[in-house]
Scaffold this motif. Structure first.
Motif, PDB file in Angstrom:
ATOM      1  N   ASP A 174       0.805  -1.220   0.000  1.00  0.00           N
ATOM      2  CA  ASP A 174       0.000   0.000   0.000  1.00  0.00           C
ATOM      3  C   ASP A 174       0.841   1.275   0.000  1.00  0.00           C
ATOM      4  O   ASP A 174       0.300   2.378   0.037  1.00  0.00           O
ATOM      5  CB  ASP A 174      -1.000   0.010   1.155  1.00  0.00           C
ATOM      6  CG  ASP A 174      -0.344   0.015   2.519  1.00  0.00           C
ATOM      7  OD1 ASP A 174       0.914  -0.006   2.604  1.00  0.00           O
ATOM      8  OD2 ASP A 174      -1.074   0.041   3.522  1.00  0.00           O
ATOM      9  N   ARG A 175       2.171   1.122  -0.082  1.00  0.00           N
ATOM     10  CA  ARG A 175       3.058   2.268  -0.239  1.00  0.00           C
ATOM     11  C   ARG A 175       3.724   2.286  -1.615  1.00  0.00           C
ATOM     12  O   ARG A 175       4.625   3.090  -1.858  1.00  0.00           O
ATOM     13  CB  ARG A 175       4.155   2.258   0.840  1.00  0.00           C
ATOM     14  CG  ARG A 175       3.627   2.280   2.257  1.00  0.00           C
ATOM     15  CD  ARG A 175       2.797   3.492   2.554  1.00  0.00           C
ATOM     16  NE  ARG A 175       3.536   4.741   2.339  1.00  0.00           N
ATOM     17  CZ  ARG A 175       3.007   5.952   2.500  1.00  0.00           C
ATOM     18  NH1 ARG A 175       1.731   6.084   2.838  1.00  0.00           N
ATOM     19  NH2 ARG A 175       3.738   7.027   2.296  1.00  0.00           N
ATOM     20  N   ALA A 176       3.261   1.412  -2.520  1.00  0.00           N
ATOM     21  CA  ALA A 176       3.905   1.273  -3.822  1.00  0.00           C
ATOM     22  C   ALA A 176       2.965   1.655  -4.956  1.00  0.00           C
ATOM     23  O   ALA A 176       1.740   1.628  -4.828  1.00  0.00           O
ATOM     24  CB  ALA A 176       4.392  -0.167  -4.019  1.00  0.00           C
ATOM     25  N   VAL A 177       3.580   2.008  -6.075  1.00  0.00           N
ATOM     26  CA  VAL A 177       2.875   2.294  -7.332  1.00  0.00           C
ATOM     27  C   VAL A 177       3.395   1.327  -8.392  1.00  0.00           C
ATOM     28  O   VAL A 177       4.604   1.090  -8.469  1.00  0.00           O
ATOM     29  CB  VAL A 177       3.122   3.744  -7.792  1.00  0.00           C
ATOM     30  CG1 VAL A 177       2.570   3.977  -9.195  1.00  0.00           C
ATOM     31  CG2 VAL A 177       2.510   4.730  -6.821  1.00  0.00           C
ATOM     32  N   MET A 178       2.493   0.774  -9.202  1.00  0.00           N
ATOM     33  CA  MET A 178       2.872  -0.062 -10.339  1.00  0.00           C
ATOM     34  C   MET A 178       2.656   0.707 -11.628  1.00  0.00           C
ATOM     35  O   MET A 178       1.577   1.250 -11.860  1.00  0.00           O
ATOM     36  CB  MET A 178       2.022  -1.344 -10.361  1.00  0.00           C
ATOM     37  CG  MET A 178       2.305  -2.266 -11.546  1.00  0.00           C
ATOM     38  SD  MET A 178       3.871  -3.144 -11.371  1.00  0.00           S
ATOM     39  CE  MET A 178       4.259  -3.498 -13.096  1.00  0.00           C
ATOM     40  N   ILE A 179       3.702   0.768 -12.474  1.00  0.00           N
ATOM     41  CA  ILE A 179       3.606   1.387 -13.793  1.00  0.00           C
ATOM     42  C   ILE A 179       3.571   0.274 -14.827  1.00  0.00           C
ATOM     43  O   ILE A 179       4.501  -0.537 -14.905  1.00  0.00           O
ATOM     44  CB  ILE A 179       4.807   2.313 -14.066  1.00  0.00           C
ATOM     45  CG1 ILE A 179       4.941   3.389 -12.995  1.00  0.00           C
ATOM     46  CG2 ILE A 179       4.695   2.934 -15.452  1.00  0.00           C
ATOM     47  CD1 ILE A 179       6.252   4.158 -13.071  1.00  0.00           C
ATOM     48  N   ASP A 180       2.503   0.224 -15.616  1.00  0.00           N
ATOM     49  CA  ASP A 180       2.369  -0.833 -16.621  1.00  0.00           C
ATOM     50  C   ASP A 180       1.531  -0.300 -17.767  1.00  0.00           C
ATOM     51  O   ASP A 180       0.694   0.586 -17.566  1.00  0.00           O
ATOM     52  CB  ASP A 180       1.703  -2.074 -16.003  1.00  0.00           C
ATOM     53  CG  ASP A 180       2.028  -3.365 -16.725  1.00  0.00           C
ATOM     54  OD1 ASP A 180       1.607  -3.520 -17.898  1.00  0.00           O
ATOM     55  OD2 ASP A 180       2.690  -4.229 -16.129  1.00  0.00           O
ATOM     56  N   ASP A 181       1.747  -0.857 -18.960  1.00  0.00           N
ATOM     57  CA  ASP A 181       0.958  -0.429 -20.118  1.00  0.00           C
ATOM     58  C   ASP A 181      -0.286  -1.269 -20.314  1.00  0.00           C
ATOM     59  O   ASP A 181      -1.057  -1.000 -21.236  1.00  0.00           O
ATOM     60  CB  ASP A 181       1.815  -0.455 -21.397  1.00  0.00           C
ATOM     61  CG  ASP A 181       2.282  -1.852 -21.759  1.00  0.00           C
ATOM     62  OD1 ASP A 181       2.639  -2.639 -20.850  1.00  0.00           O
ATOM     63  OD2 ASP A 181       2.308  -2.171 -22.962  1.00  0.00           O
ATOM     64  N   LEU A 182      -0.507  -2.289 -19.467  1.00  0.00           N
ATOM     65  CA  LEU A 182      -1.677  -3.153 -19.585  1.00  0.00           C
ATOM     66  C   LEU A 182      -2.553  -3.025 -18.345  1.00  0.00           C
ATOM     67  O   LEU A 182      -2.091  -3.252 -17.214  1.00  0.00           O
ATOM     68  CB  LEU A 182      -1.261  -4.612 -19.777  1.00  0.00           C
ATOM     69  CG  LEU A 182      -0.461  -4.927 -21.039  1.00  0.00           C
ATOM     70  CD1 LEU A 182      -0.115  -6.412 -21.087  1.00  0.00           C
ATOM     71  CD2 LEU A 182      -1.219  -4.511 -22.299  1.00  0.00           C
ATOM     72  N   ALA A 183      -3.826  -2.695 -18.559  1.00  0.00           N
ATOM     73  CA  ALA A 183      -4.731  -2.458 -17.436  1.00  0.00           C
ATOM     74  C   ALA A 183      -4.914  -3.705 -16.578  1.00  0.00           C
ATOM     75  O   ALA A 183      -5.063  -3.602 -15.355  1.00  0.00           O
ATOM     76  CB  ALA A 183      -6.083  -1.966 -17.957  1.00  0.00           C
ATOM     77  N   GLN A 184      -4.910  -4.900 -17.191  1.00  0.00           N
ATOM     78  CA  GLN A 184      -5.123  -6.111 -16.395  1.00  0.00           C
ATOM     79  C   GLN A 184      -3.991  -6.346 -15.400  1.00  0.00           C
ATOM     80  O   GLN A 184      -4.209  -6.895 -14.319  1.00  0.00           O
ATOM     81  CB  GLN A 184      -5.298  -7.343 -17.289  1.00  0.00           C
ATOM     82  CG  GLN A 184      -4.101  -7.723 -18.139  1.00  0.00           C
ATOM     83  CD  GLN A 184      -4.220  -7.197 -19.551  1.00  0.00           C
ATOM     84  OE1 GLN A 184      -4.783  -6.124 -19.775  1.00  0.00           O
ATOM     85  NE2 GLN A 184      -3.712  -7.961 -20.512  1.00  0.00           N
ATOM     86  N   ASN A 185      -2.793  -5.904 -15.736  1.00  0.00           N
ATOM     87  CA  ASN A 185      -1.690  -6.048 -14.791  1.00  0.00           C
ATOM     88  C   ASN A 185      -1.835  -5.083 -13.616  1.00  0.00           C
ATOM     89  O   ASN A 185      -1.494  -5.418 -12.479  1.00  0.00           O
ATOM     90  CB  ASN A 185      -0.360  -5.831 -15.503  1.00  0.00           C
ATOM     91  CG  ASN A 185      -0.048  -6.939 -16.493  1.00  0.00           C
ATOM     92  OD1 ASN A 185      -0.568  -8.046 -16.379  1.00  0.00           O
ATOM     93  ND2 ASN A 185       0.784  -6.637 -17.467  1.00  0.00           N
ATOM     94  N   LEU A 186      -2.340  -3.897 -13.885  1.00  0.00           N
ATOM     95  CA  LEU A 186      -2.600  -2.951 -12.798  1.00  0.00           C
ATOM     96  C   LEU A 186      -3.719  -3.455 -11.896  1.00  0.00           C
ATOM     97  O   LEU A 186      -3.673  -3.257 -10.682  1.00  0.00           O
ATOM     98  CB  LEU A 186      -2.951  -1.580 -13.370  1.00  0.00           C
ATOM     99  CG  LEU A 186      -1.871  -0.897 -14.197  1.00  0.00           C
ATOM    100  CD1 LEU A 186      -2.361   0.463 -14.682  1.00  0.00           C
ATOM    101  CD2 LEU A 186      -0.577  -0.761 -13.418  1.00  0.00           C
ATOM    102  N   ALA A 187      -4.710  -4.118 -12.490  1.00  0.00           N
ATOM    103  CA  ALA A 187      -5.813  -4.659 -11.689  1.00  0.00           C
ATOM    104  C   ALA A 187      -5.308  -5.727 -10.728  1.00  0.00           C
ATOM    105  O   ALA A 187      -5.750  -5.811  -9.577  1.00  0.00           O
ATOM    106  CB  ALA A 187      -6.897  -5.221 -12.596  1.00  0.00           C
ATOM    107  N   GLY A 188      -4.373  -6.554 -11.185  1.00  0.00           N
ATOM    108  CA  GLY A 188      -3.802  -7.556 -10.298  1.00  0.00           C
ATOM    109  C   GLY A 188      -3.056  -6.928  -9.145  1.00  0.00           C
ATOM    110  O   GLY A 188      -3.179  -7.358  -7.991  1.00  0.00           O
TER     111      GLY A 188
END
Length: 211
Positions: free
Chosen positions: A168-182
């Protein structure tokens, strides 16, 4: 001192293909165009059960690039594409290029003291060739090396554990929405990457990272 933000975060998880490089989806479309149908590779990988299993098994390290190439060539041929299996995954990624602006963005964050984990689904034999992954990130988590791929929660938890940060202190940068959802299922905030300028704006405006 860090600027305050609505949702301040302390660490970054970042994808490789499509962030540190140009778009993987565009590269696959470029390859598809050489077969006469730009959308065919992506359509099969997302809707054809056999092709989807091949991708999952390969990204998770249970089959190698040669096995993926052989199997996916069969699926492409079954849908009318005249394609050779040898070197197929390499040809699919031929259009990929380094995204120097995104690489520099991550470098700047690291220089400012932000811990960074590279979290990547491996594909093909040499997808990281020409990159010094240890120079890009403090922690490198590759799906084929740990046996689990995005968007499984486990891969993000492993990355956070290795960085020593709470999800809960991290940010994920990704070009695919499904990876951000995970990632979001663990409380990791998401930045959907389209280009370095927009990603930088989101990091600063939404999460209080460094200019």
């Amino acid at each position: 001192m860090r600027d305050s933000a609505h949702d301040p975060r302390d660490a970054i998880l970042v994808d490789f293909g499509g962030v540190m490089t140009t778009s993987v989806l565009d590269a696959f479309r470029e390859f598809g165009a050489s077969l006469g149908d730009p959308e065919l590779p992506l359509t099969l990988l997302s809707t054809d059960a056999a092709a989807g299993r091949l991708l999952a098994e390969h990204e998770s390290g249970r089959i190698d690039a040669d096995a993926f190439d052989t199997g996916f060539a069969e699926r492409l041929r079954a849908h009318g594409a005249d394609v050779e299996a040898a070197g197929l995954s390499a040809r699919m990624q031929h259009g990929l290029r380094r995204d120097e602006a995104s690489i520099e963005l991550i470098r700047r964050q690291r220089r400012a003291g932000v811990p960074v984990a590279l979290v990547s689904n491996a594909f093909g034999r040499d997808c990281y060739a020409g990159f010094d992954l240890a120079e890009l990130a403090d922690v490198v988590v590759i799906s084929a090396e740990i046996g689990v791929r995005k968007p499984s929660r486990r891969i993000y938890q492993i990355a956070c554990d290795q960085l020593g940060v709470r999800p809960d202190r991290a940010v994920m940068i990704d070009d695919l929405a499904q990876n951000l959802a995970g990632a979001a299922r663990l409380g990791i905030a998401g930045v959907l990457h389209t280009d370095a300028v927009d990603t930088h704006r989101q990091l600063v405006d939404r999460f209080g990272f460094h200019e």
